[in-house]
Design an enzyme around this catalytic site. Structure first.
Site, PDB file in Angstrom:
ATOM      1  N   CYS A 142       0.719  -1.155  -0.034  1.00 62.44           N
ATOM      2  CA  CYS A 142       0.066   0.000  -0.097  1.00 62.44           C
ATOM      3  C   CYS A 142       0.719   1.233  -0.092  1.00 62.44           C
ATOM      4  O   CYS A 142       1.497   1.391  -0.782  1.00 62.44           O
ATOM      5  CB  CYS A 142      -0.881  -0.016   0.961  1.00 62.44           C
ATOM      6  SG  CYS A 142      -2.388   0.877   0.978  1.00 62.44           S
ATOM      7  N   HIS A 234      -4.409  -5.321  -0.642  1.00 67.36           N
ATOM      8  CA  HIS A 234      -4.269  -5.952   0.854  1.00 67.36           C
ATOM      9  C   HIS A 234      -4.520  -7.453   0.807  1.00 67.36           C
ATOM     10  O   HIS A 234      -5.345  -8.013   1.217  1.00 67.36           O
ATOM     11  CB  HIS A 234      -5.003  -5.502   1.723  1.00 67.36           C
ATOM     12  CG  HIS A 234      -4.402  -3.953   2.275  1.00 67.36           C
ATOM     13  ND1 HIS A 234      -3.362  -3.726   2.969  1.00 67.36           N
ATOM     14  CD2 HIS A 234      -5.126  -2.685   1.805  1.00 67.36           C
ATOM     15  CE1 HIS A 234      -3.413  -2.483   3.191  1.00 67.36           C
ATOM     16  NE2 HIS A 234      -4.252  -1.823   2.118  1.00 67.36           N
ATOM     17  N   GLU A 236      -3.152  -9.391   2.408  1.00 74.22           N
ATOM     18  CA  GLU A 236      -2.926  -9.953   3.714  1.00 74.22           C
ATOM     19  C   GLU A 236      -4.332 -10.057   4.434  1.00 74.22           C
ATOM     20  O   GLU A 236      -4.395 -10.621   5.637  1.00 74.22           O
ATOM     21  CB  GLU A 236      -1.767  -9.288   4.599  1.00 74.22           C
ATOM     22  CG  GLU A 236      -2.315  -8.049   5.155  1.00 74.22           C
ATOM     23  CD  GLU A 236      -1.960  -6.884   4.113  1.00 74.22           C
ATOM     24  OE1 GLU A 236      -2.392  -5.663   4.623  1.00 74.22           O
ATOM     25  OE2 GLU A 236      -1.718  -7.256   2.902  1.00 74.22           O
TER      26      GLU A 236
END
Length: 326
Positions: A142, A234, A236
Site C-alpha cells: 500500500c 491487501h 493479507e
C-alpha cells in the site's frame, strides 16, 4: 513454513490457537529464513497486521520462518501501542544490522497530501534505500509501494476522486512469471486507499505489472530483478478486515470526526449484511455525537456474512515469494 517463536508475542499465541504451527527452534538440516516486518500501522490495527502477515508467512511448509518486528519513528502512538512496541519491536535503524533474507513493509495512515512531509518519511526512505543497497527482497504494501515508486522512479501517486475501498476483480497479466505461478486467471482481492499509482506510469519505468483489475487498477507489480514487490491492495486482509475498517469509520462519524456517514465498502457486504448495516445507519444518523451507540453495531451478525474469497490466492502469492528466496 512453520513459524519460529523468537519471543512470547501474543499474536503468535493467537494464531497458534487457530491452527498455525509454531516451532520453538529450527530442526537440524532445515532451512531457516529471517523475515523482517516493518509495521507502520496505527495502534488499532497493529496486532491485527502482525497476525495477518504471520499467517501468510506460514504458507511454505518446507522452510522455517523467523519474523523480526521493527517500528519507525513518526507514527502517532498511544500508551498501549508504545508499550507493545517497546516489548516486542526494534527500531527500523537496526534493520541493517539484522541478518535478514527479506523484509515486508506495511502501509500507514497519512495526514498530509505530500508523502515526503509525513513525520515518518525520512525513516522510511532510509530503510528502502538501505534494503536496495543490500539487494534485499522487499514486499512493499500500500503506502510503502507508493513511497518506493516515488523514491526509485520519481513516480508520484495520484489522489483518487473516491476512496478505492472494497473487494475487486483482478486478472493475472503475466501468467509465466514465477511470482504468480499456480494462481487462477481471475480472482478477488481487497483494497483500501485514497491514492493510486497508474499502471502506465509503472510500465514506463520498467516495473512489471503482474496483477491488475478494471476498477482497482494495479494490485501487484515487481521490479525486473524481482527483488522489490509492490502491492497496492491487501492480500493479507482477513475476511473481517474491511468490516472492522467500516466500523471504525462509523465510530468516527459518531465522534464527529467525519461529517458524512461512511458508505459501505464496494462488493463486500451481502444483501442481508447491507440490510443490517442500513438499519443501524438509520438509527445512527439522528444520533451523531453519541459514540456509545457503537456498542449496538451488529458486528457479530455482520461477521457471519463476510467472505474470504482471496485467502488461497494470497497464500499462493506468498508461497511463490518465499520459494524464490531460497
Amino acid at each position: 513454513m512453520p513459524l519460529l517463536r523468537l519471543q512470547d508475542l501474543p499474536s503468535l499465541g493467537r494464531i497458534a490457537e487457530q491452527g498455525v504451527r509454531i516451532a520453538e527452534q529450527t530442526p537440524e538440516h532445515a532451512t531457516r529464513l529471517n523475515v523482517g516486518l516493518l509495521n507502520m500501522m496505527p495502534d488499532r490495527a497493529l496486532a491485527a497486521t502482525e497476525r495477518q502477515f504471520l499467517r501468510l508467512l506460514d504458507s511454505h511448509k518446507e522452510r522455517y520462518c523467523a519474523v523480526h518486528l521493527f517500528t519507525i519513528e513518526g507514527v502517532p502512538r498511544g500508551d498501549e501501542g508504545r508499550e507493545h512496541l517497546q516489548q516486542y519491536y526494534r527500531n527500523c535503524a537496526e534493520i541493517g544490522s539484522t541478518d535478514l533474507d527479506a523484509l515486508i513493509i506495511t502501509g500507514a495512515n497519512v495526514t498530509k497530501p505530500d508523502l515526503t512531509s509525513e513525520p515518518f518519511w525520512d525513516g522510511l526512505a532510509s530503510v528502502l534505500k538501505q534494503a536496495d543497497d543490500c539487494r534485499l527482497s522487499v514486499v512493499c504494501s500500500c503506502l510503502a509501494a507508493h513511497a518506493s515508486a516515488l523514491i526509485f522512479h520519481g513516480v508520484a501517486r495520484r489522489h483518487l476522486p473516491h476512496k478505492c475501498w472494497g473487494i475487486f476483480d483482478h486478472s493475472v497479466c503475466k501468467p509465466d512469471h514465477p511470482l504468480v505461478a499456480d494462481l487462477p486467471n481471475h480472482f478477488e482481492m481487497p483494497h483500501s486507499r485514497f491514492n493510486d499509482v497508474p499502471e502506465e506510469n509503472l510500465r514506463e519505468h520498467g516495473v512489471q505489472v503482474l496483477i491488475t483489475g478494471p476498477v482497482a487498477g494495479v494490485q501487484m507489480a515487481v521490479e525486473p530483478d524481482g527483488r522489490r514487490l509492490y502491492f497496492q491492495g491487501h492480500p493479507e486482509y482477513e475476511a473481517v478486515s474491511l468490516l472492522k475498517e467500516y466500523k471504525r469509520e462509523v465510530l468516527r462519524y459518531l465522534n464527529k470526526e467525519r461529517e458524512d456517514y461512511p458508505p459501505l465498502p464496494d462488493n463486500t457486504f451481502s444483501d442481508s449484511a447491507a440490510d443490517l448495516a442500513a438499519t443501524f445507519r438509520e438509527s445512527a444518523l439522528p444520533r451523531n455525537g453519541d459514540a456509545e451507540l457503537i456498542e449496538e453495531f451488529p458486528e457479530e451478525a455482520l461477521t457471519k456474512e463476510m467472505r474470504h474469497s482471496w485467502k488461497e490466492v494470497s497464500r499462493q502469492l506468498f508461497f511463490n515469494w518465499l520459494h524464490g528466496l531460497a
